[in-house]
Design an enzyme around this catalytic site. Structure first.
Site, mmCIF file in Angstrom:
data_model
loop_
_atom_site.group_PDB
_atom_site.id
_atom_site.type_symbol
_atom_site.label_atom_id
_atom_site.label_comp_id
_atom_site.label_asym_id
_atom_site.label_seq_id
_atom_site.Cartn_x
_atom_site.Cartn_y
_atom_site.Cartn_z
ATOM 1 N N ASP A 50 53.667 61.461 36.864
ATOM 2 C CA ASP A 50 53.536 61.291 35.412
ATOM 3 C C ASP A 50 52.506 60.208 35.075
ATOM 4 O OD1 ASP A 50 55.070 59.123 36.130
ATOM 5 O OD2 ASP A 50 56.664 59.480 34.660
ATOM 6 N N SER A 51 51.880 59.625 36.116
ATOM 7 C CA SER A 51 50.699 58.783 35.891
ATOM 8 C C SER A 51 49.618 59.602 35.197
ATOM 9 C CB SER A 51 50.166 58.231 37.219
ATOM 10 O OG SER A 51 49.982 59.270 38.159
ATOM 11 N N GLU A 119 62.816 58.136 38.598
ATOM 12 C CA GLU A 119 62.843 56.690 38.830
ATOM 13 C C GLU A 119 64.249 56.122 38.654
ATOM 14 O OE1 GLU A 119 59.970 54.926 36.194
ATOM 15 O OE2 GLU A 119 58.347 56.194 36.949
ATOM 16 N N GLU A 187 57.462 51.158 44.811
ATOM 17 C CA GLU A 187 56.293 50.706 44.051
ATOM 18 C C GLU A 187 56.368 49.215 43.757
ATOM 19 O OE1 GLU A 187 55.160 53.152 40.742
ATOM 20 O OE2 GLU A 187 53.390 51.909 40.343
HETATM 21 O O1 KIV Z 1 53.320 58.919 38.607
HETATM 22 C C1 KIV Z 1 52.825 58.629 39.708
HETATM 23 O O2 KIV Z 1 51.642 58.851 39.970
HETATM 24 C C2 KIV Z 1 53.683 57.995 40.695
HETATM 25 C C3 KIV Z 1 53.022 57.435 41.896
HETATM 26 C C4 KIV Z 1 52.445 56.124 41.549
HETATM 27 C C5 KIV Z 1 53.955 57.317 43.020
HETATM 28 O O3 KIV Z 1 54.857 57.920 40.509
#
Ligand code: KIV
Length: 261
Positions: A50-51, A119, A187
């Protein structure tokens, strides 16, 4: 759409078998060309993270990403039919209850995800157990939780610095492993605590990001690695390419050619 079976496919089992052996290289992918290029480079683990909210959609953080966004991008990645194992993030507030988690994860699986990630630790254990009971493989995410950054005052803080933080991370990791979680992103966890978690878990693969070298594998946000989001690069990333600069150069060069014609 489901990812069609191919004989050389990486699976949850083949990835989990790396525990204690070769380091896992994992990257994020958000669309067909990036998935295809990363797969051709041999990356065995792709995450539709979700980044994408920040590095693709231009939002300030991940809390703006919707389930429809995730489904749309997961479909695009799955269309590349990668050899890599493909997973997708359950976005913010999409797994508040076990029923929500299962219903929304099913949409990601239909779009082509072979596992889902969310998460949190023991506070989302009922959701994780419901997903696993439905047969949906689950990847954890502990440490700095981007979906909670806004409520924590907007700062991306390192986790596990004090005894209490360390104990909570270890408790969460052990609980996730006991539930049957095959891998877990760590993270921004202090490197000694990330190493301790890695050594405390005999089956669950740890995948670090900004958490030192002691994890079973490493994951990066691909645009950070290849310099495709040049306006911000996390401190722990050394870009291996300057894609943003290459694009600017190519476009200017083409415009110069046009002027000369
Ligand atoms: O959303 C994302 O890209 C992530 C990675 C940083 C592990 O959760």
């Amino acid at each position: 759409m489901s990812v069609e079976a191919r004989s050389d496919k990486h699976t949850v089992h083949s990835i989990a078998a790396l525990k204690g052996g070769a380091k896992l290289a994992a990257l994020t992918a958000y669309d067909y060309p990036s998935a295809r290029l990363l797969d051709e480079a041999g990356v065995p683990f792709l995450l539709v993270g979700d980044s994408l909210g920040m590095v693709v959609l231009g939002h300030p953080d991940t809390t703006h990403v919707t389930l429809d966004d995730m489904v749309h991008h997961t479909r695009a990645v799955a269309r590349a039919r990668p050899r890599a194992l493909v997973g997708a993030d359950l976005p913010y507030r999409s797994y508040d209850t076990p029923a929500d988690a299962v219903a929304n994860a099913r949409r990601l699986v239909e779009a082509g995800a072979e596992f889902v990630k969310a998460e949190g630790g023991v506070e989302i254990l009922p959701q994780i157990k419901a997903l696993l009971a439905t047969g949906i493989p689950f990847c954890g995410h502990l440490g700095m939780l981007p979906q909670h950054v806004v409520e924590e005052g907007g700062k991306y803080r390192i986790k596990g610095r004090d005894e209490d933080g360390r104990n909570r991370l270890l408790r969460d990791a052990v609980a996730l492993e006991a539930a049957g979680v095959f891998a877990c992103v760590l993270e921004l966890v202090t490197p000694p605590v990330a190493l301790e978690i890695t050594q405390s878990c005999s089956r669950m693969l740890t995948i670090g990001i900004g958490s030192g070298d002691g994890c079973d594998g490493q994951i990066l946000v691909t645009p950070d690695l290849v310099g495709a989001f040049p306006w911000f690069t996390p401190r722990f990333v050394t870009p291996k390419a300057q894609t943003g600069e290459t694009i600017r150069y190519a476009v200017k060069d083409w415009m110069n050619d046009l002027e000369k014609r």
